[in-house]
Design an enzyme around this catalytic site. Structure first.
Site, PDB file in Angstrom:
ATOM      1  N   GLU A 198     -12.670   7.130  15.808  1.00  0.00           N
ATOM      2  CA  GLU A 198     -12.638   6.305  16.850  1.00  0.00           C
ATOM      3  C   GLU A 198     -12.273   6.889  18.219  1.00  0.00           C
ATOM      4  OE1 GLU A 198      -9.814   3.113  16.609  1.00  0.00           O
ATOM      5  OE2 GLU A 198     -10.209   2.553  18.623  1.00  0.00           O
ATOM      6  N   ASP A 258      -1.953   8.266   1.071  1.00  0.00           N
ATOM      7  CA  ASP A 258      -2.703   7.217   0.451  1.00  0.00           C
ATOM      8  C   ASP A 258      -3.261   6.483   1.536  1.00  0.00           C
ATOM      9  OD1 ASP A 258      -3.696   5.242  -0.994  1.00  0.00           O
ATOM     10  OD2 ASP A 258      -2.659   5.511  -2.552  1.00  0.00           O
ATOM     11  N   LYS A 286       0.461  -1.879  -0.967  1.00  0.00           N
ATOM     12  CA  LYS A 286      -0.758  -2.004  -0.663  1.00  0.00           C
ATOM     13  C   LYS A 286      -1.192  -3.521  -0.383  1.00  0.00           C
ATOM     14  CE  LYS A 286      -2.122   2.292  -2.829  1.00  0.00           C
ATOM     15  NZ  LYS A 286      -2.702   3.096  -3.672  1.00  0.00           N
ATOM     16  N   HIS A 297     -12.954   2.742  27.059  1.00  0.00           N
ATOM     17  CA  HIS A 297     -13.677   2.510  25.718  1.00  0.00           C
ATOM     18  C   HIS A 297     -15.028   2.587  25.975  1.00  0.00           C
ATOM     19  CE1 HIS A 297     -11.100   1.531  22.400  1.00  0.00           C
ATOM     20  NE2 HIS A 297     -10.152   1.748  23.082  1.00  0.00           N
TER      21      HIS A 297
END
Ligand code: ADP
Length: 531
Positions: A214, A422, A346, A520
């Site tokens: 990004e 993770d 998660k 951006h």
């Protein structure tokens, strides 16, 4: 088998029938000898001899049924079974057969071998394509992980008719992932790593690696670091450190489930339970047990410190030890699953947001008014107002769970990927509330991020892979901390929070100054012709 029909443990039924068979055989032979000696006809049977013959036949049938049938069946039914298996495969294949859509003439590259294969590898590729050799078994069959990846990659290209050109194969240690990080590798994805910093945190300077695609993210976080540095740095505190796992167990009644809950939560039982739990590892130390009940189902949330490991394996092993131990006092406990989602791993869950999971961290800094205007190009008042209306009220309107921030997940994921964490645990690790307040009569800005469930480790999982451990090394937290186990992982959690603080500061400033879209457009949008 007869043994399955009897309500006795197997070793008992086998023992009984063995004893019966040999003792009756001995008895009958003895009687036979007597009869021969006394010249009594053999077919004249007394009642005890008749009973003996019946017992001998019964125990013989049992033993033949137990030991003999499998042996005989292995001869009789082998071809049949294989045939069944083949039929099953054919049926399954015809059921799931889904032809690939035809390749468009442009855009998608057709398969073409991007590596030269020697003759012997070519043979193996053909076997994998035909299904003769399962793709997953290549590593164990060949004993060479790189060769296995190369062959699998070629087989995949031939099977799919699509090219993997662009996905690198060479330059990666496939041995290092075997059995712990990734199965059936065909290459590796490259993600650029940018550096932000120095991040001045608790008086130490850190260069923080961020793996991301990004645009703007690294630049923006770096600007936040610069503002923190120019204002004298940030400080962070670890509030708690404990990984959790919560199995679900079921009883016949809610009353029994409640009994176990009281047993587990009774402080008098804690020492016994922790001795059992802590056997899982030198580093696992049980901290607390909290139970949730849904009817007759009990959810037992174990929390333990795990040294420098993120700790999921460690805590799961400890939980298994305790469940095995509980079976003697609660034989009616039915373990439904080692994880019952009350952990909660998660998934967004209030339990992590409220009680914490992994490391709970709070990080703060005072940004001087001067820095706010010169570096961040905005004002304290507009930052405070934006934070209130966006991160607090806006997230409340959205019904957010732990999302009272601008983009904590951006920074968390980028550091997670670069340091071998993770990435799926980014969900709860990104829970964050960002607070901003004008201090010193509104001249300076007090900013803090509170993150209750940052799940990181510096040993285990992907942390030992060469790229990831290089990134950990850059931060100074590679591997286990020998003097004080757990300190490296805690420091990493603090750095994640510090970088999130920098990210929040910078993005919020860009939004309040109205710069977000412009920057951006400049850094996050490709100028290449996408058509
Ligand atoms: P996780 O629980 O995060 O999946 P593992 O339990 O698989 O990680 O890996 C941790 C391993 O590293 C364990 O075998 C543990 O004994 C070992 N180890 C060595 N030093 C440390 C340390 N300082 N902290 C935690 N674990 C350590």
């Amino acid at each position: 088998k007869a043994s399955d029909a009897l309500p006795l443990p197997l070793y008992l039924t086998n023992g009984i029938f063995f004893t019966l068979f040999f003792s009756v055989a001995y008895f009958l032979l003895h009687r036979w000898r007597e009869k021969i000696r006394s010249s009594t006809p053999l077919h004249v049977l007394t009642l005890s001899e008749l009973a003996g013959v019946i017992c001998l036949i019964a125990s013989f049938i049992y033993l033949l049924g137990f030991f003999g049938i499998d042996f005989v069946q292995s001869f009789i039914s082998k071809p049949e079974a294989d045939e069944d298996h083949q039929n099953f495969i054919i049926q399954e294949e015809s059921k799931i057969h889904c032809p690939l859509p035809p390749l468009p003439s442009a855009g998608i590259s057709k398969a073409k071998s991007d590596v030269e294969l020697p003759e012997e590898d070519e043979e193996v590729v053909k076997c994998v394509v035909s299904g003769e050799i399962p793709s997953y078994s290549l590593e164990s069959k060949l004993g060479d992980c790189f060769r296995a990846a190369k062959i699998r990659r070629e087989a995949v290209q031939r099977q799919t008719g699509r090219s993997l050109e662009g996905l690198p194969l060479e330059g990666f240690d496939y041995d290092s992932i075997l059995g712990q990080c990734c199965e059936m590798p065909v290459g590796y994805v490259q993600i650029p790593v940018g550096i932000v910093g120095p991040l001045l945190l608790n008086g130490c300077e850190y260069s923080v690696p961020m793996a991301t695609t990004e645009g703007c993210l690294v630049a923006s976080t770096n600007r936040g670091c610069k503002a923190i540095y120019a204002s004298g740095g940030a400080t962070c505190e670890i509030l708690r450190d404990g990984m959790t796992r919560a199995p679900v167990v079921r009883f016949q009644s809610a009353k029994r489930a409640t009994e176990l809950k009281f047993f587990l939560e009774d402080p008098l039982n804690f020492d016994t339970l922790s001795v059992v739990f802590n056997k899982s590892s030198r580093f696992a130390r049980l901290q607390e047990i909290h139970c949730g009940i849904a009817g007759k189902n009990l959810y037992i949330r174990f929390s333990c410190s795990t040294g420098d490991a993120m700790g999921m394996n460690m805590v799961s092993k400890g939980v298994q030890n305790v469940l095995d131990f509980l079976r003697s006092d609660f034989p009616d406990m039915d373990v439904i699953g080692i994880s019952g989602n009350y952990c909660s791993d998660k998934k967004p869950a209030a339990v992590n947001w409220i009680s914490g999971r992994g490391k709970s961290v709070v990080c703060e800094s005072v940004i001087t008014g001067d820095v706010v205007s010169k570096v961040l190009k905005t004002s304290v008042a507009s930052l405070v107002e934006l934070n209130m209306l966006k991160n607090l009220a806006g997230s409340a309107v959205a019904g957010s769970l732990g999302g009272f921030n601008a983009h904590a997940a951006n920074i968390v994921s980028a550091i997670f990927i670069s340091t071998g964490q993770d990435p799926a645990q980014n969900i709860e690790s990104s829970h964050c509330i960002t607070m901003m307040e004008g201090i010193n009569e509104g001249r300076d800005l007090h900013i803090s991020v509170t993150m209750p469930s940052v799940e990181v480790g510096t040993v285990g999982g992907g942390t030992q892979l060469s790229s990831q451990s290089a990134c950990l090394n850059l931060i100074g937290v590679k591997g286990a901390n020998k003097e004080s186990p757990g300190e490296n992982a805690q420091r990493l959690a603090g750095i994640v929070a510090g970088a999130v603080l920098a990210g929040e500061l910078s993005l919020m400033s860009a939004i309040s100054a109205g710069h977000l879209v412009n920057s951006h457009m400049k850094y996050n949008r490709s100028s290449r012709d996408m058509s």
